[in-house]
Design a protein around this motif. Structure first.
Motif, PDB file in Angstrom:
ATOM      1  N   GLN A 114      13.501  31.639  69.130  1.00 53.31           N
ATOM      2  CA  GLN A 114      13.683  32.024  67.899  1.00 53.31           C
ATOM      3  C   GLN A 114      13.891  33.278  67.619  1.00 53.31           C
ATOM      4  N   GLN A 115      13.251  34.288  68.202  1.00 54.46           N
ATOM      5  CA  GLN A 115      13.303  35.808  67.766  1.00 54.46           C
ATOM      6  C   GLN A 115      13.349  36.343  69.205  1.00 54.46           C
ATOM      7  N   SER A 116      14.346  36.951  69.548  1.00 59.13           N
ATOM      8  CA  SER A 116      14.659  37.960  70.784  1.00 59.13           C
ATOM      9  C   SER A 116      15.213  39.142  70.425  1.00 59.13           C
ATOM     10  N   ASN A 117      14.572  40.213  71.299  1.00 62.40           N
ATOM     11  CA  ASN A 117      14.959  41.647  71.107  1.00 62.40           C
ATOM     12  C   ASN A 117      14.915  42.208  72.588  1.00 62.40           C
ATOM     13  N   THR A 118      16.070  42.702  72.848  1.00 58.14           N
ATOM     14  CA  THR A 118      16.226  43.284  74.133  1.00 58.14           C
ATOM     15  C   THR A 118      16.128  45.008  74.033  1.00 58.14           C
ATOM     16  N   ASN A 119      15.021  45.475  74.335  1.00 60.44           N
ATOM     17  CA  ASN A 119      14.594  46.853  74.211  1.00 60.44           C
ATOM     18  C   ASN A 119      15.401  47.630  75.510  1.00 60.44           C
ATOM     19  N   THR A 120      16.285  48.501  75.121  1.00 68.10           N
ATOM     20  CA  THR A 120      17.024  49.233  76.006  1.00 68.10           C
ATOM     21  C   THR A 120      16.713  50.759  76.126  1.00 68.10           C
ATOM     22  N   TYR A 121      15.802  51.112  75.421  1.00 65.82           N
ATOM     23  CA  TYR A 121      15.355  52.530  75.430  1.00 65.82           C
ATOM     24  C   TYR A 121      14.379  52.604  76.617  1.00 65.82           C
TER      25      TYR A 121
ATOM     26  N   SER B 264      26.480  52.910  94.901  1.00 67.59           N
ATOM     27  CA  SER B 264      26.272  53.009  93.457  1.00 67.59           C
ATOM     28  C   SER B 264      25.181  52.368  92.910  1.00 67.59           C
ATOM     29  N   THR B 265      25.030  52.387  91.580  1.00 66.95           N
ATOM     30  CA  THR B 265      23.966  51.743  90.974  1.00 66.95           C
ATOM     31  C   THR B 265      24.393  51.407  89.545  1.00 66.95           C
ATOM     32  N   ALA B 266      23.688  50.263  88.978  1.00 68.92           N
ATOM     33  CA  ALA B 266      23.919  49.695  87.556  1.00 68.92           C
ATOM     34  C   ALA B 266      22.626  49.451  87.075  1.00 68.92           C
ATOM     35  N   LYS B 267      22.522  49.544  85.772  1.00 72.27           N
ATOM     36  CA  LYS B 267      21.420  48.979  85.011  1.00 72.27           C
ATOM     37  C   LYS B 267      21.905  47.753  83.890  1.00 72.27           C
ATOM     38  N   THR B 268      21.460  46.800  84.045  1.00 70.32           N
ATOM     39  CA  THR B 268      21.875  45.566  83.215  1.00 70.32           C
ATOM     40  C   THR B 268      20.664  45.192  82.172  1.00 70.32           C
ATOM     41  N   PHE B 269      21.194  45.007  80.975  1.00 69.19           N
ATOM     42  CA  PHE B 269      20.271  44.650  79.941  1.00 69.19           C
ATOM     43  C   PHE B 269      20.748  43.231  79.474  1.00 69.19           C
ATOM     44  N   ALA B 270      19.764  42.216  79.062  1.00 70.70           N
ATOM     45  CA  ALA B 270      20.296  40.917  78.645  1.00 70.70           C
ATOM     46  C   ALA B 270      18.929  40.162  77.889  1.00 70.70           C
ATOM     47  N   GLY B 271      19.358  39.530  77.075  1.00 67.99           N
ATOM     48  CA  GLY B 271      18.340  39.157  76.345  1.00 67.99           C
ATOM     49  C   GLY B 271      17.868  37.779  76.828  1.00 67.99           C
ATOM     50  N   ALA B 272      17.013  37.096  76.251  1.00 72.80           N
ATOM     51  CA  ALA B 272      16.079  35.855  77.064  1.00 72.80           C
ATOM     52  C   ALA B 272      17.206  34.830  77.014  1.00 72.80           C
ATOM     53  N   GLY B 273      17.283  34.371  78.325  1.00 74.41           N
ATOM     54  CA  GLY B 273      17.966  33.180  78.556  1.00 74.41           C
ATOM     55  C   GLY B 273      19.563  33.261  79.000  1.00 74.41           C
ATOM     56  N   SER B 274      19.845  34.610  79.154  1.00 72.15           N
ATOM     57  CA  SER B 274      21.194  34.991  79.425  1.00 72.15           C
ATOM     58  C   SER B 274      21.330  34.777  80.687  1.00 72.15           C
ATOM     59  N   PHE B 275      20.794  34.651  81.771  1.00 72.82           N
ATOM     60  CA  PHE B 275      20.928  34.620  83.343  1.00 72.82           C
ATOM     61  C   PHE B 275      20.953  33.166  83.693  1.00 72.82           C
ATOM     62  N   ASN B 276      20.608  32.306  82.916  1.00 77.64           N
ATOM     63  CA  ASN B 276      20.189  30.880  83.338  1.00 77.64           C
ATOM     64  C   ASN B 276      21.651  30.125  83.617  1.00 77.64           C
ATOM     65  N   THR B 277      21.539  29.306  84.744  1.00 81.38           N
ATOM     66  CA  THR B 277      22.556  28.665  85.452  1.00 81.38           C
ATOM     67  C   THR B 277      22.221  27.351  85.419  1.00 81.38           C
ATOM     68  N   GLY B 278      23.272  26.221  85.441  1.00 79.15           N
ATOM     69  CA  GLY B 278      22.762  24.950  85.886  1.00 79.15           C
ATOM     70  C   GLY B 278      23.459  23.881  84.796  1.00 79.15           C
TER      71      GLY B 278
END
Length: 73
Positions: free
Chosen positions: A53-60, A31-45
């Motif tokens: 201040q301005q984030s834009n996640t391009n999904t096209y 299986s496959t998957a595609k994940t889109f997330a903005g800045a700082g989304s997968f930070n842990t700790g």
């Protein structure tokens, strides 16, 4: 070349994941998957501080297929 492996503890594994110890000829995804997330989304700790201040996640995307898995079985 064979490997000698000590104790292995598996807590959980996903439904399409691969767990392998030792020699292998071929491991292919089912299986496959595609994940889109903005800045700082997968930070842990502890104490993460993200200033964004301005984030834009391009999904096209122009391509329709990134990694076909049609003949990997």
């Amino acid at each position: 070349m064979p490997a000698i492996v000590g104790v292995v503890q598996v807590i959980s594994i996903g439904s399409s994941a691969v767990f392998h110890i030792g020699d292998v000829y071929s491991i292919t995804p089912y299986s496959t998957a595609k994940t889109f997330a903005g800045a700082g989304s997968f930070n842990t700790g502890d104490g993460i501080y993200v200033v964004n201040q301005q984030s834009n996640t391009n999904t096209y995307e122009q391509d329709g297929i990134d990694m076909p898995i049609a003949f990997t079985l």
